[in-house]
Scaffold this active site. Structure first.
Site, PDB file in Angstrom:
ATOM      1  N   GLY A  11       0.776  -1.244   0.000  1.00 54.91           N
ATOM      2  CA  GLY A  11       0.000   0.000   0.000  1.00 54.91           C
ATOM      3  C   GLY A  11       0.803   1.287   0.000  1.00 54.91           C
ATOM      4  N   SER A  12       2.044   1.261  -0.519  1.00 54.89           N
ATOM      5  CA  SER A  12       2.808   2.524  -0.497  1.00 54.89           C
ATOM      6  C   SER A  12       2.235   3.546  -1.478  1.00 54.89           C
ATOM      7  CB  SER A  12       4.301   2.282  -0.745  1.00 54.89           C
ATOM      8  OG  SER A  12       4.542   1.883  -2.062  1.00 54.89           O
ATOM      9  N   ASN A  13       1.729   3.109  -2.611  1.00 55.54           N
ATOM     10  CA  ASN A  13       1.094   4.070  -3.534  1.00 55.54           C
ATOM     11  C   ASN A  13      -0.189   4.629  -2.929  1.00 55.54           C
ATOM     12  OD1 ASN A  13       2.512   4.376  -6.271  1.00 55.54           O
ATOM     13  ND2 ASN A  13       2.650   2.167  -5.869  1.00 55.54           N
ATOM     14  N   LEU A  92      -9.853  -7.059 -13.171  1.00 57.81           N
ATOM     15  CA  LEU A  92     -11.248  -6.662 -12.967  1.00 57.81           C
ATOM     16  C   LEU A  92     -12.138  -7.303 -14.035  1.00 57.81           C
ATOM     17  CD1 LEU A  92     -11.071  -2.853 -12.115  1.00 57.81           C
ATOM     18  CD2 LEU A  92     -10.508  -4.820 -10.705  1.00 57.81           C
ATOM     19  N   HIS A 108       1.395   0.820 -12.995  1.00 55.60           N
ATOM     20  CA  HIS A 108       2.117  -0.402 -13.374  1.00 55.60           C
ATOM     21  C   HIS A 108       3.613  -0.065 -13.464  1.00 55.60           C
ATOM     22  CE1 HIS A 108       2.689  -4.325 -15.191  1.00 55.60           C
ATOM     23  NE2 HIS A 108       3.496  -3.746 -16.054  1.00 55.60           N
ATOM     24  N   ASP A 144      -3.485  -4.431 -18.153  1.00 57.20           N
ATOM     25  CA  ASP A 144      -2.481  -3.373 -18.329  1.00 57.20           C
ATOM     26  C   ASP A 144      -2.603  -2.671 -19.678  1.00 57.20           C
ATOM     27  OD1 ASP A 144      -1.506  -3.895 -15.781  1.00 57.20           O
ATOM     28  OD2 ASP A 144      -0.107  -5.399 -16.508  1.00 57.20           O
ATOM     29  N   GLN A 172       9.665   6.599  -7.826  1.00 58.46           N
ATOM     30  CA  GLN A 172       9.045   7.491  -8.823  1.00 58.46           C
ATOM     31  C   GLN A 172       7.548   7.261  -8.928  1.00 58.46           C
ATOM     32  OE1 GLN A 172      10.709   9.958 -10.216  1.00 58.46           O
ATOM     33  NE2 GLN A 172      12.414   9.242  -8.953  1.00 58.46           N
ATOM     34  N   GLU A 173       7.091   6.064  -8.568  1.00 55.36           N
ATOM     35  CA  GLU A 173       5.664   5.748  -8.721  1.00 55.36           C
ATOM     36  C   GLU A 173       4.797   6.702  -7.901  1.00 55.36           C
ATOM     37  OE1 GLU A 173       4.343   1.683  -8.306  1.00 55.36           O
ATOM     38  OE2 GLU A 173       6.238   0.925  -9.070  1.00 55.36           O
TER      39      GLU A 173
END
Ligand code: GRF
Length: 196
Positions: A11-13, A92, A108, A144, A172-173
């Site tokens: 869950g860092s993003n 999904l 991604h 994707d 960078q994300e």
């Protein structure tokens, strides 16, 4: 804009988005809920610590559509308008994608359309690429795929392992995801102004 975030793990993003909303860097929005399909996702505690409602909706052997329908209902109940996938490890169903047309985005860790799918960094290194990066894109029914919102390049160094490359890209994300959400908000508010 009410945002719902789907996670399966670290869950860092998600944290980057929650903090950017909290600090006002992403203006005029609220993270309404964080949903995980895994009860042991480390991100759940990080969301709760930041005062965001969390839900665990596991698949429990159900059909993909049934699982997705429960998630869609939870998002709709909370008035979610933008769904951000952040390390959500499930494909999904069409039912889900059609419930939020052009309102689901994903991050991604490659420069799509290159290297979709899993084990991205292993494949990038094995192919001898000198550059990789991350992509935020709209989610369509194919894996994707879907129009690209933002990409950021990251160098691949000699001697990189999947771990070192993944860490360099992850740094960078977070900023890329925040920028992409800001870009979507700006587009939506322009659309709103044009309609008025
Ligand atoms: C990130 O590398 C993201 O690009 C990919 O899954 C990873 C999730 O990391 N889709 P985190 O859970 O956001 O820390």
């Amino acid at each position: 804009m009410k945002i719902g975030i789907l996670i399966s793990g670290r869950g860092s993003n998600m944290v980057a988005l929650v903090e950017a909303v909290g600090s006002g860097e992403i203006p005029g929005s609220e993270v309404a809920v964080v949903i995980s399909d895994k009860a042991d996702a480390a991100g759940l505690a990080k969301a709760a610590e930041r005062g965001v409602e969390t839900l665990v909706i596991e698949r429990n052997g159900r059909k993909r559509e049934e699982h997705d329908a429960e998630i869609v209902a939870a998002l709709n109940d909370r008035g979610v308008e933008l769904v951000c996938l952040a390390g959500y490890m499930r494909l999904l169903s069409p039912l889900f994608v059609q419930a939020f047309p052009d309102r689901i985005i994903n991050i991604h860790p490659s420069l799509l359309p290159a290297y979709p799918g899993l084990n991205v960094h292993e494949r990038v290194i094995a192919a001898g690429e000198k550059t990789s990066g991350c992509t935020v894109h709209f989610v369509h029914e194919d894996l994707d795929a879907g129009p690209i919102i933002l990409q950021r390049e990251v160098p691949v160094f000699d001697g990189d392992t999947p771990e070192t490359l993944s860490a360099r890209i992850l740094e960078q994300e977070h900023g890329t995801y925040v920028e992409a959400v800001k870009k979507i908000l700006a587009t939506k508010s322009n659309e709103q102004t044009e309609r008025n």
